[in-house]
Every structure is written in C-alpha cells, then in structure tokens.
Design an enzyme around this catalytic site. Structure first.
Site, PDB file in Angstrom:
ATOM      1  N   GLU A  24      49.894   4.688  30.014  1.00 45.32           N
ATOM      2  CA  GLU A  24      50.522   5.618  28.778  1.00 45.32           C
ATOM      3  C   GLU A  24      49.635   5.546  27.551  1.00 45.32           C
ATOM      4  O   GLU A  24      50.101   5.233  26.769  1.00 45.32           O
ATOM      5  CB  GLU A  24      52.012   5.109  28.685  1.00 45.32           C
ATOM      6  CG  GLU A  24      52.882   5.662  29.807  1.00 45.32           C
ATOM      7  CD  GLU A  24      54.606   5.567  29.696  1.00 45.32           C
ATOM      8  OE1 GLU A  24      54.683   4.878  28.445  1.00 45.32           O
ATOM      9  OE2 GLU A  24      55.290   5.840  30.451  1.00 45.32           O
TER      10      GLU A  24
ATOM     11  N   GLU B  32      55.857   5.436  37.455  1.00 47.03           N
ATOM     12  CA  GLU B  32      57.396   4.912  36.901  1.00 47.03           C
ATOM     13  C   GLU B  32      58.250   5.940  37.139  1.00 47.03           C
ATOM     14  O   GLU B  32      58.183   7.228  36.934  1.00 47.03           O
ATOM     15  CB  GLU B  32      57.336   4.539  35.344  1.00 47.03           C
ATOM     16  CG  GLU B  32      56.505   3.555  34.982  1.00 47.03           C
ATOM     17  CD  GLU B  32      56.318   3.244  33.384  1.00 47.03           C
ATOM     18  OE1 GLU B  32      57.392   3.720  32.736  1.00 47.03           O
ATOM     19  OE2 GLU B  32      55.389   2.718  33.086  1.00 47.03           O
TER      20      GLU B  32
END
Length: 809
Positions: free
Chosen positions: A417, A493
């Site tokens: 991220e 995720e």
C-alpha cells in the site's frame, strides 16, 4: 589392558573428537548471560564498563512489553513505551585454539538501528529493525581472553502503524568457522527440472577464502531423507582465490522424489561438506523441498499440478501478551489454531519475519507470501539521508538469501500500500523497479509482487513492474485484471471485519460502519471499516471470479496497536484515554481464543469437516421476550433451530443470493429470548451432519483450566497456554463473568504472561492477576531448564479455586 592404557586411549579419543569438532563450524546460541539497561549510557560500549547493576535478561527480549500500559498513550502503537534506547552487554569467551578461525555474529532482528561493539570498538550495525544481518567480528576479538559484546538499540527514529516492539527481540548466534568456509546463507537449493518420477536438485554454494592463499577444495553435497538416510551424493573440486568468494553449482538427480505439499510437507536434508587436502574443514545443513508451484492468470495457484485455493491470513510479528520477543512455541501454537480453521497460507505482513516462522511453515504445510517492507520511509527505518539504492540491495539481499530455500515460500513482496509507488509520485516507479530487480537478482525461481490498494492508480499500471496482481479489499483487482488479464490475481488483504470476542450488541447494525460508543464491536461479524468488507463478500467474489488465486484475511490474530475503529475516538465524542490498545481485526483474539468468526471461516475453508457453531451465548436476563438474533456457522447447507425443544424452523443457504451473508450463514433474525436451551441440527444434502447446543448458565460456581499441552520441554522456553473459564455446577460456561483471577505458578516453570482478549484492557501482561473477559482468560506458562512439574493454581472471589498440572520433561 591396564588402567593407564585405558586412560591413554580415552585421552586420544577425546583429543581426536575435540580436533574433529574444532575443524568444522561451531554454532552457539547467545541467549543467556545478558545485562540490559534502558536509556542512555554513553560509556556502555567500553570493554570494562561496569554493568553489574543492570538487569539480567534472556534474548530474545522486548523491553517495552514488560512495562505497564499508558492509558493516555498512542493506541495505534499499543500504548506501550517502545520509543527510546537501550543497551545490552555480555561476555564472549573464545579459546586460544580458535585463533585463525573466522567468527560471525548472526542477528535475526533488533529494533531498531542496532550498533554492535566488540571490546569497545564499533564492529558494525544495521539500518532495518525487522531484517536479519550478520557481522564478521574476528578482527575485534581477543582469543583466549574475555571479550565484551555491547549492542545499542534505538527506536526513536523508527515509525510504525502498530506495535513494533523494542530491543533484541529475536535470537543471536555466534558462528565459528575455518578460514575457508561456506558463507552465511551461502547455500541455494533449487529444483529446475521436476517430472513425475524425477527431479534435478541444483545446489549453488558460495564459498569464502580468508586464508590469504589460493585454495583447492572439494565440496561434497549429500541428500538425506527426512529420516537421515543417504539418498544421493555428488562432489566437485573448486579453486577459491585468496581473500575472495567463489560460487559453484552442482546438479544432483533424484528419482521418485516425495513432493512437498500441504498435506505431506516432506523435507529433505542437504549436507554440504568442505574438504581441504582430505580434511573436513566445514559442514552445514539445509532443509529443502521438491515441489512445483505456479500461479496462473485464469485458474489461480497450482501446487504439484493440483489447484489449491489460497486460504490465507495476514500475521503481524507480535505474539500478544508476549510482545515482539519471538518464541517458537508461541508461533507454532498460532499456526496450529490457523491450521485447524482450514488456513493454508501466511502473509508476513508487512515486514521480514523471524526465520523460525518459515521453518514452521515448511514443516506444518503452509504456503508463505514473504513480504519485506511496509512503506519506503521511517516505517522500515529509511530516513531522509538514506541512500535508497544501497538500502534496497543490502536489505533485499539479506531477506531473500536467508529465505529462498524454504519450499513454503511461493511469492516475494517488496511492499504494501505505497501511494508513491502506485501513483508514480516522487520517482515511485523507479524505486519500485529497483526493489523488484534486486528480488529477481537473488532468486530466479519465484515471482515478485507488491500489495496495492489504490483502485484509481490502475491506469498508471504499476503492475507492469512485477508479476502478480496483488490487491487489498473491495474487489479492487477487477480493473487491473481487465487491463492486464495475463497476470495472476491474489487478494492480499481481505475482509478486515472487526469484532470483540464474546460481545454482542442490539439491534444488529444497519450498515457495516455502524459503530457505537461501547468501545467494543459486536461479534455478529457484520461490522467493517468503510474500505473493507465482511468475510462472506470475499467468499462470494472468489466463487464468481475463479481466476483469483485466493485471499489473505486481515488478520488471523488480533495484534497490539491499530485499534480501528477505536484508535481515534474523537469522532465518537470520547477522550483519547478511551482509545483501545489492540486491534479488532483478528479471527482469533490477542491471547489465542477464537472469536465466532473463526467458525465462519472454518465452515467454508474446511467443507469436509463438521462445523456447527451457534451465536450468541444464551444469557440475556434483560431481554426476556425481546429479540435476540441467532446465527449458525456450519459446513452444512441447512439447519433447524430449536428453543427449549420447540422448532423455530429451518434455514437454507442460498447460493444464488446477491447478499453474500445469505450464501454462507444461517440466520434466525427474529428469535424472542427465553432462558433455557438453544439447539441446532445441521444437514448436508438432506443428511444430518451434527448438532450444537448452548444453554443459559446458572450462577458461576468454579474455574476450569484447560492447558493446550500438559507436557512441555525442559528447555527454558517452551510454553503451555492454559485457558481459564468460569463455569456453573453443570459445566456450562458463564459468558458474562468478568471476575478478577489470581494466578500462582509453582514448580519448574514460571508465568510468561496473561491476557483476556479485551482491546480495552490495560492490565499488565506480566501480572499474576487477570480479569475474565466474557467468561474467559488465558494464562501462558513457560518451562524451566530442569525436569519436573508445574502447578497452575487460580482463585477468584466467589468461585471455587482450581489448579492444573503440567509436566516438564
């Protein structure tokens, strides 16, 4: 034969074995004999510094977990005092006979910015607290004398989004070798050819020659079965120039090799021996597996030509009440819980893990997405003055050369991220390219990826720089897959569902972000942050998108820090002191007790094993005649619910519903509460597969202790997790009891920690007192160094005291 002759023979044998032992590498664990001081100590690096008043500690050691919580502290990093500096000191003794050898110190991880001093001189350091590193300290040592080892750890410049721990939180080894030897992490095993009844095992060995003269040596590689039976052996002669490294390759054919897979994680042993003039001068062993793994763009992952759906979880490095100090049994205990749920893969989110985690995954049958970094900033100890190129090469090199022999590892990740890398800001694509290229340099056998989350970054195509689409949450992979359909897809995720074990609120939330001021989240498993989803959504998307290789749930266990949604509580009109100190994301709570969600995952991930789980508990004296919804998690396709013998009807899973929870849960949303017995019978294709009962508990009567193991090893580090439950006279759990429990440990062990899974608890983990939380708590007991017995005794006001026995063997 007289006694003098016998004595001579024994002396010669002793000298022979001593000489033989001195000729090969010696590996020592530096775990005992350490002194510790928290805070500044400007002269602590000096050889003769007086540390007699310092604290005695054992490595691994996390200085912050042994301190009380700061209720007004930063909830995002666990409300513990991890920022600061600390010093560690101990003595190292090396005999005069070791003169001429090389001595290395191998550090598995020090948080953070470690500097290492030998006899008052700086021997080296490292700049990334999660990574392993080693130092050649030979030239700083005095052989035949006492040597001082001093290590400074400094977390003040480290940044984190969760609890990072502090200090020497992983093991240290001292490795003594001859001047010609196999490098640290110098063995690289690959299987470039795998056929149904055949495999080529390629062994690359990197050798170092510190002797000052050119050396011709023989390298012999022997493959053993897991039972240590010799299977194959090959050797070659290698010329190693003076004061240089030399890499050599050798291919060893194997017929009918046993494949490493999830059901049978078979490991071979490679013994590498180095000879000079017929004399053995070095020896080391490497576990490896023979397996074929490939990620495809249309069908996901194949292991040994069999499609395997990734049923993974993300794991942070902290071990709950034990903090960041790594313990092999604690991690094994976690993996056992995950395995029982049906989990088959681990993502090391988001940093280099302890090497023992990979050893356990190899042995227990887990796939591993091995991840090196979170952001490229102070969260990985990269500062404004860091040379990015140098940082990338040395840290990727150590990360991959350490881990690349593990058959469990199927994918490398160089980050998570990272806006700059996804949006190509501040030369982000160049930095991403740099990291990926170094990963490919040090391992040619596995793909490389980066975990992404910015859907809007898709047209910029950061995925052109790596091999696998890895996306977090919300079916965000869909656009990237459309633009580049020839790359595999993984949900790195998923879910991020939040809940508190044992806690239920009414009415059910009308939206996933409907959080209350209770500072707990209902265990009906319907809540998630705005950017996330409930588990059922990900199940549905994977069914509808068979090209997806699978998921890694955020997270397997609760962890210290990042207590969303109660980290920043100003929005709820609450003071900062009310912020929680640990996460709500876990399928299992912080101390190892499964939440309801555990059984939802098990019902889907292990369809062939019977699962029938009812929630909530059935003790609602304030809700007689009011609605208490009942959910059932089962691998069956329907179930019938009974309240005090009366049927409340059957419910069926609807595989065609556009509401994901109707596909995977059975829900009776309009049950009028009355005390008594709630029973469910589950069916699959019309056949009863099992049943489950919850009852209204009577008054709490006594405590029940259930150790996960009643026999542990006398090694000073083995653990037993003892579950504490309040029960009534009939053995029913009393789910509303929050009594304070007093714990006493006697015998050949000690208390390692206590916990109860409450993110709002500020009870010291090292205390001998712990509050039950919704009827349960956990006591963690550590073995001593001697055999014997441990007694765990508990008492609480108003409850009959209870004890449990644990054998130390």
């Amino acid at each position: 034969m007289n006694s003098k002759q016998i004595t001579s023979i024994f002396l010669m044998l002793f000298l022979f074995f001593q000489l033989s032992y001195s000729q090969v590498r010696q590996v020592s664990l530096l775990d005992r004999g350490w002194k510790f001081h928290k805070g500044e100590s400007s002269l602590a690096f000096q050889k003769d510094f007086d540390d007699s008043n310092w604290k005695n500690v054992t490595i691994p050691h996390d200085w912050a977990i042994g301190q009380p919580f700061f209720k007004t502290g930063d909830g995002s990093t666990g409300k513990l005092d991890w920022r600061g500096e600390g010093w560690y000191r101990r003595k190292i003794d090396l005999p005069k006979e070791s003169r001429g050898k090389r001595v290395y110190l191998l550090f598995d991880g020090i948080m953070a910015f470690p500097t290492v001093y030998i006899n008052g001189k700086l021997a080296g350091g490292w700049d990334y607290g999660y990574n392993s590193f080693f130092l050649d300290v030979t030239d700083y040592l005095n052989f035949g004398e006492n040597n001082s080892l001093a290590i400074h750890a400094d977390t003040r410049r480290h940044d984190s989004r969760w609890y990072p721990g502090a200090g020497i939180y992983r093991k240290i080894q001292m490795i003594v070798v001859n001047s010609v030897h196999v490098n640290i992490w110098g063995t690289y095993v690959t299987t470039p050819v795998i056929k149904p009844n055949y495999a080529d095992v390629r062994v690359s060995t990197t050798l170092t020659n510190n002797s000052g003269t050119d050396q011709n040596i023989v390298v012999r590689n022997t493959i053993l079965s897991k039972n240590k039976i010799k299977l194959q052996e090959r050797e070659q002669t290698v010329a190693v120039p003076a004061n240089q490294n030399r890499m050599t390759d050798l291919t060893i054919p194997m017929t009918n090799p046993t494949r490493w897979d999830l059901e049978n994680p078979y490991l071979y042993i490679l013994i590498t021996k180095v000879y000079h003039a017929g004399e053995l001068i070095d020896s080391c062993s490497t576990d490896f597996g023979v397996r074929d793994i490939r990620l495809t763009s249309d069908r996901g992952l194949f292991l040994n030509d069999k499609r395997v759906l990734i049923k993974g979880v993300n794991l942070h490095h902290d071990l709950g009440p034990l903090g960041a100090a790594f313990n092999v049994r604690a991690m094994e205990h976690r993996l056992e819980i995950m395995k029982n749920m049906g989990c088959n893969a681990i993502r090391t989110s988001h940093n280099v893990s302890a090497p023992e985690l990979l050893d356990l995954c190899d042995r227990m049958g887990f796939l591993v997405l091995d991840e090196a970094f979170d952001k490229y900033d102070a969260k990985i100890d990269m500062t404004d003055t860091t040379d990015f190129e140098g940082f990338a090469e040395r840290n990727i090199r150590n990360f991959i050369t350490r881990d690349r022999n593990h058959p469990s590892v199927f994918l490398w990740s160089v980050g998570n991220e990272m806006r700059e890398m996804e949006m190509n800001e501040n030369n982000g694509f160049h930095r991403l390219h740099t990291m990926v290229n170094y990963a490919r340099k040090y391992d040619v056998t596995r793909p490389v990826t980066m975990a992404t989350d910015m859907y809007e970054s898709t047209p910029l195509r950061s995925f052109d720089y790596y091999d696998v689409h890895s996306w977090n949450y919300g079916r965000r992979y869909s656009w990237a897959h459309l633009l580049e359909p020839n790359k595999p897809v993984i949900i790195t995720e998923s879910a991020s569902t939040v809940s508190t074990r044992g806690f239920y609120e009414f009415p059910l939330p009308d939206k996933k972000t409907a959080f209350t001021k209770s500072l707990q989240v209902s265990s009906y498993d319907l809540n998630a942050p705005e950017w996330a989803e409930v588990p059922d959504d990900d199940f549905m998307w994977q069914q509808e998108d068979p090209f997806v290789a699978g998921e890694f749930v955020w997270t397997g266990f609760d962890y210290l820090g990042e207590p969303i949604p109660y980290g920043a509580v100003k929005e709820l009109g609450l003071p900062n002191a009310e912020a929680s100190r640990s996460s709500y994301f876990g399928i299992v709570d912080l101390c190892g007790i499964p939440k309801d969600r555990y059984y939802l995952y098990k019902s889907y991930w292990k369809p062939d094993e019977t699962t029938v789980h009812i929630l909530p508990h059935w003790n609602w004296s304030d809700r007689i005649g009011k609605n208490v919804p009942v959910f059932v998690y089962t691998n069956g396709d329907c179930a019938e619910l009974f309240l005090n013998g009366k049927s409340l009807g059957k419910k069926y899973k609807d595989p065609r519903s556009d509401k994901s929870i109707e596909r995977f849960r059975l829900m009776w949303n309009d049950v009028m509460y009355e005390p008594g017995e709630l029973k469910v019978i589950a069916y699959k294709e019309g056949v009863k597969i099992g049943e489950s009962i919850v009852r209204t508990a009577d008054k709490p009567f006594r405590l029940r202790l259930t150790p996960d193991r009643t026999v542990i090893k006398a090694d000073g580090s083995d653990l037993s997790y003892v579950l504490v439950e309040a029960i009534d006279k009939d053995g029913n759990i009393c789910p509303l009891v929050n009594n304070k429990i007093e714990v006493k440990i006697s015998g050949t062990g000690k208390l390692a920690g206590v916990g109860n899974g409450n993110p709002q608890s500020f009870n010291f983990f090292g205390s001998n007192k712990v509050d039950l939380f919704y009827g349960k708590a956990m006591i963690i007991v550590k073995s001593g160094d001697t055999k014997g017995n441990i007694t765990v005794a508990t008492k609480s006001e108003g409850l009959k005291p209870t004890s449990a026995a644990i054998k130390v063997d």
